[in-house]
Design a protein around this motif. Sequence first.
Motif, PDB file in Angstrom:
ATOM      1  N   GLU A 116      12.790  39.108  24.260  1.00  0.00           N
ATOM      2  CA  GLU A 116      12.213  40.021  25.252  1.00  0.00           C
ATOM      3  C   GLU A 116      10.682  39.970  25.146  1.00  0.00           C
ATOM      4  OE1 GLU A 116      14.338  42.391  27.022  1.00  0.00           O
ATOM      5  OE2 GLU A 116      15.987  41.233  26.184  1.00  0.00           O
ATOM      6  N   LYS A 128       7.963  34.132  28.470  1.00  0.00           N
ATOM      7  CA  LYS A 128       8.682  33.092  29.228  1.00  0.00           C
ATOM      8  C   LYS A 128       8.144  32.971  30.656  1.00  0.00           C
ATOM      9  CE  LYS A 128      12.461  35.352  28.548  1.00  0.00           C
ATOM     10  NZ  LYS A 128      11.885  36.412  27.710  1.00  0.00           N
ATOM     11  N   THR A 129       8.036  34.133  31.339  1.00  0.00           N
ATOM     12  CA  THR A 129       7.568  34.108  32.732  1.00  0.00           C
ATOM     13  C   THR A 129       6.161  33.514  32.793  1.00  0.00           C
ATOM     14  OG1 THR A 129       8.802  36.169  32.986  1.00  0.00           O
ATOM     15  CG2 THR A 129       7.328  35.569  34.794  1.00  0.00           C
ATOM     16  N   THR A 130       5.319  33.921  31.854  1.00  0.00           N
ATOM     17  CA  THR A 130       3.941  33.412  31.805  1.00  0.00           C
ATOM     18  C   THR A 130       3.936  31.900  31.625  1.00  0.00           C
ATOM     19  OG1 THR A 130       3.310  35.494  30.744  1.00  0.00           O
ATOM     20  CG2 THR A 130       1.752  33.653  30.540  1.00  0.00           C
ATOM     21  N   THR A 142      22.696  33.257  26.061  1.00  0.00           N
ATOM     22  CA  THR A 142      24.077  33.755  25.954  1.00  0.00           C
ATOM     23  C   THR A 142      24.572  33.650  24.509  1.00  0.00           C
ATOM     24  OG1 THR A 142      24.330  32.724  28.118  1.00  0.00           O
ATOM     25  CG2 THR A 142      26.308  33.673  27.134  1.00  0.00           C
ATOM     26  N   GLN A 151       6.147  44.403  26.682  1.00  0.00           N
ATOM     27  CA  GLN A 151       6.868  44.877  27.881  1.00  0.00           C
ATOM     28  C   GLN A 151       6.419  46.290  28.239  1.00  0.00           C
ATOM     29  OE1 GLN A 151      11.039  44.352  26.794  1.00  0.00           O
ATOM     30  NE2 GLN A 151      11.138  42.501  28.033  1.00  0.00           N
ATOM     31  N   LYS A 193       7.086  47.660  32.063  1.00  0.00           N
ATOM     32  CA  LYS A 193       8.441  47.241  32.429  1.00  0.00           C
ATOM     33  C   LYS A 193       9.447  48.357  32.104  1.00  0.00           C
ATOM     34  CE  LYS A 193      11.942  43.804  31.882  1.00  0.00           C
ATOM     35  NZ  LYS A 193      12.477  42.622  31.335  1.00  0.00           N
TER      36      LYS A 193
HETATM   37  N1  T5A Z   1      20.514  37.958  29.071  1.00  0.00           N
HETATM   38  C1  T5A Z   1      20.155  36.890  29.850  1.00  0.00           C
HETATM   39  C2  T5A Z   1      21.632  37.918  28.252  1.00  0.00           C
HETATM   40  O1  T5A Z   1      21.962  38.911  27.576  1.00  0.00           O
HETATM   41  N2  T5A Z   1      22.361  36.770  28.213  1.00  0.00           N
HETATM   42  C3  T5A Z   1      22.060  35.668  28.963  1.00  0.00           C
HETATM   43  O2  T5A Z   1      22.766  34.657  28.902  1.00  0.00           O
HETATM   44  C4  T5A Z   1      20.897  35.735  29.822  1.00  0.00           C
HETATM   45  C5  T5A Z   1      20.530  34.555  30.670  1.00  0.00           C
HETATM   46  C6  T5A Z   1      17.055  39.174  31.231  1.00  0.00           C
HETATM   47  C7  T5A Z   1      17.935  39.993  30.325  1.00  0.00           C
HETATM   48  O3  T5A Z   1      19.242  39.453  30.389  1.00  0.00           O
HETATM   49  C8  T5A Z   1      19.696  39.183  29.090  1.00  0.00           C
HETATM   50  C9  T5A Z   1      18.480  39.051  28.226  1.00  0.00           C
HETATM   51  C10 T5A Z   1      17.483  39.956  28.893  1.00  0.00           C
HETATM   52  O4  T5A Z   1      17.597  41.233  28.323  1.00  0.00           O
HETATM   53  P1  T5A Z   1      14.587  39.122  31.851  1.00  0.00           P
HETATM   54  O5  T5A Z   1      13.822  40.137  32.618  1.00  0.00           O
HETATM   55  O6  T5A Z   1      14.863  37.842  32.511  1.00  0.00           O
HETATM   56  O7  T5A Z   1      15.897  39.830  31.377  1.00  0.00           O
HETATM   57  O8  T5A Z   1      13.938  38.770  30.462  1.00  0.00           O
HETATM   58  P2  T5A Z   1      12.855  39.554  29.655  1.00  0.00           P
HETATM   59  O9  T5A Z   1      12.723  38.931  28.329  1.00  0.00           O
HETATM   60  O10 T5A Z   1      13.237  40.997  29.648  1.00  0.00           O
HETATM   61  O11 T5A Z   1      11.591  39.228  30.561  1.00  0.00           O
HETATM   62  P3  T5A Z   1      10.138  39.713  30.402  1.00  0.00           P
HETATM   63  O12 T5A Z   1       9.455  39.442  31.704  1.00  0.00           O
HETATM   64  O13 T5A Z   1      10.033  41.091  29.880  1.00  0.00           O
HETATM   65  O14 T5A Z   1       9.566  38.788  29.281  1.00  0.00           O
HETATM   66  P4  T5A Z   1       8.907  37.366  29.335  1.00  0.00           P
HETATM   67  O15 T5A Z   1       9.140  36.698  30.634  1.00  0.00           O
HETATM   68  O16 T5A Z   1       9.293  36.649  28.109  1.00  0.00           O
HETATM   69  O17 T5A Z   1       7.375  37.716  29.145  1.00  0.00           O
HETATM   70  P5  T5A Z   1       6.153  37.678  30.206  1.00  0.00           P
HETATM   71  O18 T5A Z   1       5.667  36.322  30.375  1.00  0.00           O
HETATM   72  O19 T5A Z   1       6.559  38.469  31.419  1.00  0.00           O
HETATM   73  O20 T5A Z   1       5.092  38.467  29.338  1.00  0.00           O
HETATM   74  C11 T5A Z   1       5.266  39.827  28.991  1.00  0.00           C
HETATM   75  C12 T5A Z   1       3.853  40.447  28.801  1.00  0.00           C
HETATM   76  O21 T5A Z   1       3.227  39.816  27.692  1.00  0.00           O
HETATM   77  C13 T5A Z   1       2.031  39.165  28.101  1.00  0.00           C
HETATM   78  C14 T5A Z   1       2.111  38.996  29.610  1.00  0.00           C
HETATM   79  O22 T5A Z   1       0.849  38.971  30.201  1.00  0.00           O
HETATM   80  C15 T5A Z   1       2.922  40.221  30.007  1.00  0.00           C
HETATM   81  O23 T5A Z   1       2.077  41.335  30.138  1.00  0.00           O
HETATM   82  N3  T5A Z   1       1.984  37.888  27.385  1.00  0.00           N
HETATM   83  C16 T5A Z   1       1.290  37.682  26.263  1.00  0.00           C
HETATM   84  N4  T5A Z   1       0.514  38.497  25.520  1.00  0.00           N
HETATM   85  C17 T5A Z   1      -0.048  37.967  24.406  1.00  0.00           C
HETATM   86  N5  T5A Z   1       0.114  36.676  24.006  1.00  0.00           N
HETATM   87  C18 T5A Z   1       0.884  35.828  24.727  1.00  0.00           C
HETATM   88  N6  T5A Z   1       1.073  34.567  24.326  1.00  0.00           N
HETATM   89  C19 T5A Z   1       1.529  36.324  25.914  1.00  0.00           C
HETATM   90  N7  T5A Z   1       2.355  35.775  26.835  1.00  0.00           N
HETATM   91  C20 T5A Z   1       2.646  36.735  27.723  1.00  0.00           C
END
Ligand code: T5A
Length: 208
Positions: A2, A6-8, A91, A136, A141
């Motif tokens: 979490e 990843k999105t970044t 998963t 998050q 979020k």
């Molecule tokens: N799931 C999914 C399962 O249980 N089983 C499965 O098989 C699958 C496929 C999906 C949920 O579903 C579950 C897991 C998850 O709980 P999601 O929204 O797709 O949820 O995933 P999350 O991890 O919740 O997504 P997030 O958007 O919260 O996280 P990200 O994408 O990893 O992070 P990101 O890039 O949005 O960055 C978060 C914040 O951190 C900053 C960014 O600017 C942003 O503000 N950031 C950094 N800060 C400092 N240093 C860095 N290197 C940074 N990179 C980003």
Amino acid sequence: MEGAGKTTQVELLRHRFSQEGVSHTVSREPGGTAVGEGIRELLLERREMEISPETELFLILAARAAFVREVVTPALARGEVVLADRFQLSTFAYQGFGRGLELEAVRTANRFATGGLSPDLTVLLDVPVLEGLGRQRAMGKVRDRMEDGGQDFLRKVREGYRTLAREEEDVVLLDGTLSSEAVHGRVVELLRTRFPGHFPETFTASPG
Ligand code: T5A
């Protein structure tokens, strides 16, 4: 994990691919198709609904079956690189290690959903649970069902990911606590070394 970035990273890579003329498709999981987005909402946002680990697994796999057939397979047939922020490793980590479902059963069910299609490379961005949750929170979020599982659940997920990265050749762990730019540079280097000749000469960690 979490909030691991990843999105970044997918966005940074998408930008580089566009600049370098690498044809690609970007999608998210669960989601990426009409049925997948519906399942995503049910699974993550409808927190009042009781969902057993087994039901959760099959919802995720139903979304994946659609994702593979509607998004991934056609994109690969067009010769594109497919980037997804999550796939089967999530998963194995969340439903296998986190929820405690038998890993071999999860793998078998997943194989059926994907028709045996597997990623060429999975990059695991590793960050401590509290750091990911803190990021998050900082971005405002809203908590979802998985985060409702609490820190102990997410620690099991992280340990699961780290175990899988040690065991599986196509999974590479990167330190997600580095700056976004540093992580991006490592991702680019990883792609260049794993798939020599596949990307243009200009596709390097420090463009220009
Ligand atoms: N799931 C999914 C399962 O249980 N089983 C499965 O098989 C699958 C496929 C999906 C949920 O579903 C579950 C897991 C998850 O709980 P999601 O929204 O797709 O949820 O995933 P999350 O991890 O919740 O997504 P997030 O958007 O919260 O996280 P990200 O994408 O990893 O992070 P990101 O890039 O949005 O960055 C978060 C914040 O951190 C900053 C960014 O600017 C942003 O503000 N950031 C950094 N800060 C400092 N240093 C860095 N290197 C940074 N990179 C980003």
